[in-house]
Motif scaffolding. Structure first.
Motif: not given
Length: 278
Positions: A98-117
């Protein structure tokens, strides 16, 4: 200098395309669709609060209300496609960050994946409803009771349901804290907004976030109670959770306030569709 960890030029180009205008358009369409659903649910709940509600105040009721409007079928298809865009956007954030300094952290990516599902399921139900195959027509209350009953039939099912309920309560508290701290400021192009617009967006973000937090927390409490009493029918979906506010000493006025918060969150989603960094 170690160069193997650096992205190759081709990979950078793919990432720019993936995060470019297509994904941006998908994100803004998805946020708009999310806003429409929350706005309609809020209006339906307001009608219930003032004694004029005959539809479920949840996604199924919102879809039925939208389908009754002129060009309702077209609006439903547009809503479903917009929610597909939301899923695509979340998938891109899970893959590319995601955008932002911590957008590529694993927790952000996991949250995005759950949101996608989640949005894949929501988009599918809306598109099935638009196609007339019955998808999305079941109330949130019936779906919640059935899911709870199936979970309780599993080994350690009551413990799993109880843990899920506690998780929903925690999610509600987290949503409320994020809204009160106005963390959404980090996601907005506030420099492109006038002072008056920034103030109005804060009203919608704060009011909408607190209302959603309250509904999440109360729904989670009902799930925990269902687990403790081993009674799946105690679980409440969105409609029954909203109606429960009218059973408090504050009566329908509390329901009206929460419903107004859902309307505000719908408007906030529209503001995100316009000014969010993607």
């Amino acid at each position: 200098m170690e160069t193997s960890a650096l992205p190759r030029p081709g990979a950078r180009r793919v990432r720019r395309v993936a995060k470019g205008s297509v994904t941006e358009g998908a994100a803004r369409a998805g946020l708009t669709a999310r806003g429409v659903i929350h706005l309609l649910v809020g209006v339906l709940a307001l009608r219930i609060a003032f004694g004029d509600g005959t539809r479920q105040a949840d996604r199924s009721g919102a879809l039925a209300a939208l389908g009754d409007e002129p060009f309702g079928a077209v609006l439903l298809w547009a809503l479903g496609i917009g929610l597909c865009g939301m899923a695509v956007w979340q998938l891109s954030e899970a893959v590319w960050g995601a955008t932002g300094p911590d957008g590529r952290k694993p927790r952000k990516r996991l949250a995005a994946l759950v949101s996608c599902a989640f949005y894949v399921c929501v988009a599918w139900s809306v598109l099935c409803f638009a196609a007339g195959s019955g998808g999305g027509s079941r109330s949130s209350d019936a779906q919640s009771r059935d899911l709870t009953a199936r979970a309780m039939d599993m080994p350690a099912g009551r413990w799993m349901v109880g843990a899920a309920g506690i998780g929903i309560v925690v999610a509600g508290v987290w949503i409320g804290v994020q809204a009160l701290r106005r963390r959404y400021h980090d996601e907005l192009e506030r420099g492109a907004m006038s002072p008056r617009t920034r103030h109005l967006v804060d009203v919608t973000g704060l009011g909408g976030g607190v209302a959603r937090a309250l509904v999440f927390a109360v729904a989670g409490v009902f799930v925990v109670r269902a687990a403790v009493e081993h009674r799946p029918e105690r679980t409440k979906g969105l409609d029954d959770t909203l109606r429960s506010f009218a059973d408090t000493p504050f009566g329908p006025w509390l329901l009206a306030l929460v419903a107004a918060g859902f309307v505000l969150f719908g408007l906030f989603s529209f503001a995100l569709a316009r000014w969010r960094r993607v």
